[in-house]
Design an enzyme around this catalytic site. Sequence first.
Site, PDB file in Angstrom:
ATOM      1  N   GLY A  93       0.818  -1.246  -0.036  1.00 15.18           N
ATOM      2  CA  GLY A  93       0.023  -0.051   0.028  1.00 15.18           C
ATOM      3  C   GLY A  93       0.781   1.314   0.049  1.00 15.18           C
ATOM      4  O   GLY A  93       0.649   2.234  -0.453  1.00 15.18           O
ATOM      5  N   ASP A 318      -0.074  -0.104  13.637  1.00 16.46           N
ATOM      6  CA  ASP A 318       0.314  -1.237  13.075  1.00 16.46           C
ATOM      7  C   ASP A 318       0.584  -2.253  14.243  1.00 16.46           C
ATOM      8  O   ASP A 318       0.786  -3.636  14.141  1.00 16.46           O
ATOM      9  CB  ASP A 318       1.723  -1.216  12.448  1.00 16.46           C
ATOM     10  CG  ASP A 318       1.419  -0.805  10.937  1.00 16.46           C
ATOM     11  OD1 ASP A 318       0.368  -0.941  10.407  1.00 16.46           O
ATOM     12  OD2 ASP A 318       2.330  -0.359  10.401  1.00 16.46           O
ATOM     13  N   ARG A 391       1.719  -9.220  10.162  1.00 20.24           N
ATOM     14  CA  ARG A 391       1.725  -8.777  11.464  1.00 20.24           C
ATOM     15  C   ARG A 391       0.814  -9.570  12.361  1.00 20.24           C
ATOM     16  O   ARG A 391       1.187  -9.776  13.621  1.00 20.24           O
ATOM     17  CB  ARG A 391       1.071  -7.113  11.588  1.00 20.24           C
ATOM     18  CG  ARG A 391       2.190  -6.374  10.846  1.00 20.24           C
ATOM     19  CD  ARG A 391       2.146  -5.020  11.353  1.00 20.24           C
ATOM     20  NE  ARG A 391       2.903  -3.917  10.600  1.00 20.24           N
ATOM     21  CZ  ARG A 391       4.131  -3.794  10.522  1.00 20.24           C
ATOM     22  NH1 ARG A 391       5.034  -4.536  11.391  1.00 20.24           N
ATOM     23  NH2 ARG A 391       4.656  -3.044   9.691  1.00 20.24           N
TER      24      ARG A 391
END
Length: 431
Positions: A93, A318, A391
């Site tokens: 992204g 994140d 993640r």
Amino acid sequence: MEKTVKPVKRIEGSLRVPSDKSVSHRSIILPSLAEGESVIKNFLKAGDTLTTLNVYRKLGVDIEEKDNVIYVKGKGLEGLKEPDDVLDMGNSGTTTRLTLGVLAGQNFFATLTGDDSLRKRPMKRVVDPLSEMGAKVDGRKEANNLPISIRGGKLKGISYFNSKMSAQVKSAILLAGLYAETPTEVVEPIVSRDHTEKMLNWMGANIEIDFMTDGYKVKISKTDRLKPIHINVPADPSSAAFFAAAASIVPKSEIILKDVMVNPTRDGFFRKLKEMGADIEYKNKRDEAGEIVADVIVKYNDLKGVKVVKEEVPSMIDELPLLAIVATQAEGETVITGAEELRVKESDRIKAIVENFKRLNLEIEELEDGMVIKGKQKVKGGVVDSYKDHRIAMGFAILGLVSEDGITIKDADCVYISYPDFFKHLEKVSK
């Protein structure tokens, strides 16, 4: 591939985790627009950042590697060439949105696509302001999804309120603003990651930064040239966070994380972990090309539940799935709100955490913009789905360290996106 992470006695040792992904992306994109050769040391070689490198080669930039140092021979602001084929953005992204900002200022045509996951991620948040500036953009679902075609050209400046506090949106607008005939400004209620404006400032762009009482404003004016840079990319706080979390929840642990970037727009997880009771210390703080870098020492300590509110989200967006995992081992309840942006990451990360917690028989309540996690839960073990999100895979690997029977992660090889040696490093510090 599937990967099983078994319980350990303690986490111990010293690590230099991979270099920062955000800075690595920008260390290719911005020097490509400079006049002269930039030298990048400690560039992160991972799926997303290598995508950026390949994309800018296809835009005509001469990028070489020698002895683990990257040399970018910038083409100047007007020197990129029209690509011969569709540009493949892979899963990145950051590459996509920042490159749309760059292409908005180029007087040629380009089409961008990506993998299945990236083609579902929202792009209108970047397309709308770039279109307002004068770029001609078209794509699937009113250009909210890739593939997207863009023809850049004569741009005018805009004033944009970045309500989602997205660093990628801000960066795309600022990069387009380098070419606009009139000044461009981005206002945020809370400052998002500021690596782009720091690097642009360092490279001599016509940029002004203003920390206001009620927010943050960055203004950029048409710039004739950017200077090349020499940069030693610091260690990624988002990658370091997994080992800080491990040392915080596995008894008798202590770890030293070297050269970590502790930029205040990025170290929210470490600050929140400290608020939970973790023993965290920054040592050897120093300035590395405009970014604050330190060695982060983390020791095990008893943790308590906390609240995360909207204002805190940008500095730890994140790491919020990882915080939810840590919260299972803290005393009391942890409540995360204002994090609806998690729904449009590489996976719907709220859903991914909730579904995997259910698979492990852990208590969690799903909120539209976050989650509520019960503390002091026993983790028996089981099988979880990474949803091919790096993640999520790494977060549940950390939970496996305090499980009774181990946790098996499906599609664990997705960690390559940001941390190819993650499991090797985890094994190294596991005792």
